[in-house]
Enzyme design. Structure first.
Site, PDB file in Angstrom:
ATOM      1  N   GLY A   1       1.824   4.614   3.697  1.00  0.00           N
ATOM      2  CA  GLY A   1       2.871   3.646   2.858  1.00  0.00           C
ATOM      3  C   GLY A   1       3.787   4.742   2.025  1.00  0.00           C
ATOM      4  O   GLY A   1       5.083   4.411   1.987  1.00  0.00           O
TER       5      GLY A   1
ATOM      6  N   GLY B   1       0.972  -1.449  -0.019  1.00  0.00           N
ATOM      7  CA  GLY B   1       0.138  -0.060  -0.135  1.00  0.00           C
ATOM      8  C   GLY B   1       0.834   1.453  -0.004  1.00  0.00           C
ATOM      9  O   GLY B   1       0.692   2.157   0.447  1.00  0.00           O
ATOM     10  N   ALA B   2       1.725   1.263  -0.943  1.00  0.00           N
ATOM     11  CA  ALA B   2       2.879   2.282  -0.956  1.00  0.00           C
ATOM     12  C   ALA B   2       2.441   3.314  -1.942  1.00  0.00           C
ATOM     13  O   ALA B   2       3.143   4.427  -2.134  1.00  0.00           O
ATOM     14  CB  ALA B   2       4.320   1.888  -1.072  1.00  0.00           C
TER      15      ALA B   2
ATOM     16  N   TYR C   1     -12.807  -3.331  10.569  1.00  0.00           N
ATOM     17  CA  TYR C   1     -11.626  -2.842  10.449  1.00  0.00           C
ATOM     18  C   TYR C   1     -10.798  -2.754  11.657  1.00  0.00           C
ATOM     19  O   TYR C   1      -9.739  -3.391  11.884  1.00  0.00           O
ATOM     20  CB  TYR C   1     -11.656  -1.105  10.102  1.00  0.00           C
TER      21      TYR C   1
ATOM     22  N   SER D   1      -3.153  -0.332  15.143  1.00  0.00           N
ATOM     23  CA  SER D   1      -3.936   0.882  15.488  1.00  0.00           C
ATOM     24  C   SER D   1      -4.347   1.008  16.669  1.00  0.00           C
ATOM     25  O   SER D   1      -4.660   0.012  17.409  1.00  0.00           O
ATOM     26  CB  SER D   1      -5.301   1.046  14.380  1.00  0.00           C
TER      27      SER D   1
ATOM     28  N   GLY E   1      -0.680   8.023   1.170  1.00  0.00           N
ATOM     29  CA  GLY E   1      -0.744   7.961   2.876  1.00  0.00           C
ATOM     30  C   GLY E   1       0.606   7.614   3.363  1.00  0.00           C
ATOM     31  O   GLY E   1       1.745   7.886   3.112  1.00  0.00           O
TER      32      GLY E   1
HETATM   33  P1  NDP Z   1      -4.819   5.157   2.713  1.00  0.00           P
HETATM   34  O1  NDP Z   1      -5.878   4.931   2.419  1.00  0.00           O
HETATM   35  O2  NDP Z   1      -4.262   6.342   2.158  1.00  0.00           O
HETATM   36  O3  NDP Z   1      -3.564   4.054   2.112  1.00  0.00           O
HETATM   37  C1  NDP Z   1      -3.761   2.619   2.271  1.00  0.00           C
HETATM   38  C2  NDP Z   1      -3.000   1.806   1.057  1.00  0.00           C
HETATM   39  O4  NDP Z   1      -3.316   0.625   1.254  1.00  0.00           O
HETATM   40  C3  NDP Z   1      -3.386   2.410  -0.310  1.00  0.00           C
HETATM   41  O5  NDP Z   1      -1.963   2.689  -0.867  1.00  0.00           O
HETATM   42  C4  NDP Z   1      -4.143   1.599  -0.921  1.00  0.00           C
HETATM   43  O6  NDP Z   1      -4.209   1.380  -2.288  1.00  0.00           O
HETATM   44  C5  NDP Z   1      -3.801   0.339  -0.178  1.00  0.00           C
HETATM   45  N1  NDP Z   1      -4.895  -0.918  -0.417  1.00  0.00           N
HETATM   46  C6  NDP Z   1      -6.015  -0.951  -0.031  1.00  0.00           C
HETATM   47  N2  NDP Z   1      -6.392  -1.908  -0.395  1.00  0.00           N
HETATM   48  C7  NDP Z   1      -5.557  -2.845  -0.942  1.00  0.00           C
HETATM   49  C8  NDP Z   1      -5.364  -4.017  -1.503  1.00  0.00           C
HETATM   50  N3  NDP Z   1      -6.576  -4.987  -1.694  1.00  0.00           N
HETATM   51  N4  NDP Z   1      -4.355  -4.240  -2.015  1.00  0.00           N
HETATM   52  C9  NDP Z   1      -3.161  -3.768  -2.118  1.00  0.00           C
HETATM   53  N5  NDP Z   1      -3.301  -2.376  -1.239  1.00  0.00           N
HETATM   54  C10 NDP Z   1      -4.346  -2.043  -0.787  1.00  0.00           C
HETATM   55  O7  NDP Z   1      -4.530   5.215   4.335  1.00  0.00           O
HETATM   56  P2  NDP Z   1      -3.395   5.291   5.375  1.00  0.00           P
HETATM   57  O8  NDP Z   1      -2.034   5.716   4.786  1.00  0.00           O
HETATM   58  O9  NDP Z   1      -3.869   6.049   6.630  1.00  0.00           O
HETATM   59  O10 NDP Z   1      -3.174   3.757   6.101  1.00  0.00           O
HETATM   60  C11 NDP Z   1      -2.060   3.019   6.009  1.00  0.00           C
HETATM   61  C12 NDP Z   1      -2.019   2.183   7.306  1.00  0.00           C
HETATM   62  O11 NDP Z   1      -2.033   3.174   8.373  1.00  0.00           O
HETATM   63  C13 NDP Z   1      -3.209   1.300   7.421  1.00  0.00           C
HETATM   64  O12 NDP Z   1      -2.866   0.070   7.930  1.00  0.00           O
HETATM   65  C14 NDP Z   1      -4.236   1.866   8.738  1.00  0.00           C
HETATM   66  O13 NDP Z   1      -4.911   0.898   9.332  1.00  0.00           O
HETATM   67  C15 NDP Z   1      -2.880   2.547   9.294  1.00  0.00           C
HETATM   68  N6  NDP Z   1      -3.409   3.565  10.120  1.00  0.00           N
HETATM   69  C16 NDP Z   1      -3.843   4.834   9.789  1.00  0.00           C
HETATM   70  C17 NDP Z   1      -4.257   5.840  10.625  1.00  0.00           C
HETATM   71  C18 NDP Z   1      -4.472   7.202  10.184  1.00  0.00           C
HETATM   72  O14 NDP Z   1      -5.009   7.843  10.966  1.00  0.00           O
HETATM   73  N7  NDP Z   1      -4.655   7.465   8.833  1.00  0.00           N
HETATM   74  C19 NDP Z   1      -4.236   5.672  12.019  1.00  0.00           C
HETATM   75  C20 NDP Z   1      -3.620   4.402  12.331  1.00  0.00           C
HETATM   76  C21 NDP Z   1      -3.173   3.378  11.612  1.00  0.00           C
HETATM   77  P3  NDP Z   1      -4.889   2.512  -3.297  1.00  0.00           P
HETATM   78  O15 NDP Z   1      -3.825   3.487  -3.347  1.00  0.00           O
HETATM   79  O16 NDP Z   1      -4.830   1.623  -4.426  1.00  0.00           O
HETATM   80  O17 NDP Z   1      -6.359   2.811  -2.750  1.00  0.00           O
END
Ligand code: NDP
Length: 315
Positions: free
Chosen positions: A15, A9-10, A190, A142, A13
């Site tokens: 990643g 998921g890079a 989630y 989380s 956000g």
């Molecule tokens: P984003 O939605 O910005 O990033 C999520 C990433 O996961 C995206 O790159 C997305 O891809 C990818 N993704 C989703 N589904 C799939 C799939 N089926 N296969 C491959 N990749 C997938 O959210 P965040 O950056 O906030 O989240 C990143 C992590 O941080 C998560 O684990 C979240 O639980 C955790 N987190 C976030 C917090 C926050 O406040 N934001 C707080 C605590 C934890 P695509 O770009 O294609 O959609």
């Protein structure tokens, strides 16, 4: 040599920010494991990640076939694997009905937990072969899955119950598609998936740390209220959540700042401890945090891993 680190998921956000922070050190080649190739390429370019420091490989965690294909593609690249960061996740708080992965698992737990579970189990074999001195497997947990915190006590709370839904296949056919067998709730699914993430790292630590030397850790990066994670939420929430986090809870952290945190757990020589859950205080100093009772329940961790092995076809 440069280390090789896979980040799932890079493409956005946390990643993306993690990939950027690691690439900037010049010490890492990042494998951006993403479901949308074009989006990932654009994201890497706009983040200014130097071309020689990353490779994009296709991975859709909502399909176990795709997970296996990703592992094959990675192996064919001939690179060693030194660190794996399981970061990708979906959050579907407003969904009225469950959605499902290719194999028919409820989408949040299927993607966030089961996809990453199979990926880690397969890639552990590659990590074992690497001669890198400090190998690490990291998963983004989380606070919301931890019921020993204020945020974790906002209903619906995480609760895996006796795992009857997970044992039943999590497919909504025989039982409701929730781990505890209860009524579908996207926000709870989630949180439950994040509890599974944190339990998995502890179980791997107990089973494999001594034998492999790999450090297993989960982390909570802080509240990054601006990421795409909240894209499915109602507009009013998306408008108010960032200022709420900034001025009321003061838990807000920017994407750039948050990205440095997993990057630290990837490469900082002082964060090599295995079996721990990392967090950061308001001065951005890392500390070993306490998990909730459920998220540190060794018996539950063992059971979750045992059932997950069956569901992803490893047992
Ligand atoms: P984003 O939605 O910005 O990033 C999520 C990433 O996961 C995206 O790159 C997305 O891809 C990818 N993704 C989703 N589904 C799939 C799939 N089926 N296969 C491959 N990749 C997938 O959210 P965040 O950056 O906030 O989240 C990143 C992590 O941080 C998560 O684990 C979240 O639980 C955790 N987190 C976030 C917090 C926050 O406040 N934001 C707080 C605590 C934890 P695509 O770009 O294609 O959609």
């Amino acid at each position: 040599r440069q280390g090789t680190c896979i980040v799932t998921g890079a493409s956005s956000g946390l990643g993306l920010a993690t990939a950027k922070a690691l690439a900037e050190t010049g010490k890492w080649h990042i494998i951006m494991a993403c479901r949308n190739f074009l989006k990932a390429e654009r994201a890497a370019k706009s983040a200014g990640i130097a071309k020689e420091n990353y490779t994009i490989m296709h991975l859709d965690l909502a399909s176990l076939d795709s997970v296996r294909q990703f592992v094959d593609t990675f192996r064919r690249s001939g690179r060693p694997l030194d660190v794996l960061v399981c970061n990708a996740a979906v959050y579907l708080p407003t969904a009225k009905e469950p959605a499902f992965t290719a194999e028919g698992f409820e989408l949040s737990v299927g993607t966030n937990h089961l996809g990453h579970f199979l990926l880690s189990r397969l890639l552990l074999e590659d990590m074992k072969k690497s001669d890198y001195p400090s190998k690490r497997l990291i998963i983004v947990g989380s606070i919301t899955g931890n019921t020993n915190t204020l945020a974790g006590n906002v209903p619906p709370k995480a609760n895996l119950g006796d795992l009857r839904g997970l044992s039943g296949g999590l497919n909504g056919l025989n039982r409701p598609a929730m781990i505890d067998g209860g009524v579908f709730d996207g926000a709870k699914a989630y949180k439950d998936s994040k509890v599974c993430n944190m339990l998995t790292m502890q179980e791997f630590h107990r089973r494999l740390h001594e034998e492999t030397g790999i450090a297993f850790a989960s982390l909570y990066p802080g509240c990054i209220a601006t990421t795409g994670l909240f894209r499915e939420h109602i507009p009013l929430f998306r408008l108010l959540f960032p200022p709420f986090q900034k001025y009321i809870t003061k838990g807000f952290v920017t994407e750039d700042e948050a990205g440095k945190r997993p990057a630290q757990v990837v490469s900082d020589p002082s964060l090599t401890k295995s079996g721990v859950y990392w967090s950061w205080n308001k001065h951005s100093a890392s500390f070993q945090n306490q998990l909730s009772q459920e998220a540190s329940d060794a018996e539950k961790a063992r059971k979750v891993c045992e059932i997950s092995e069956k569901l992803v076809g490893l047992a």
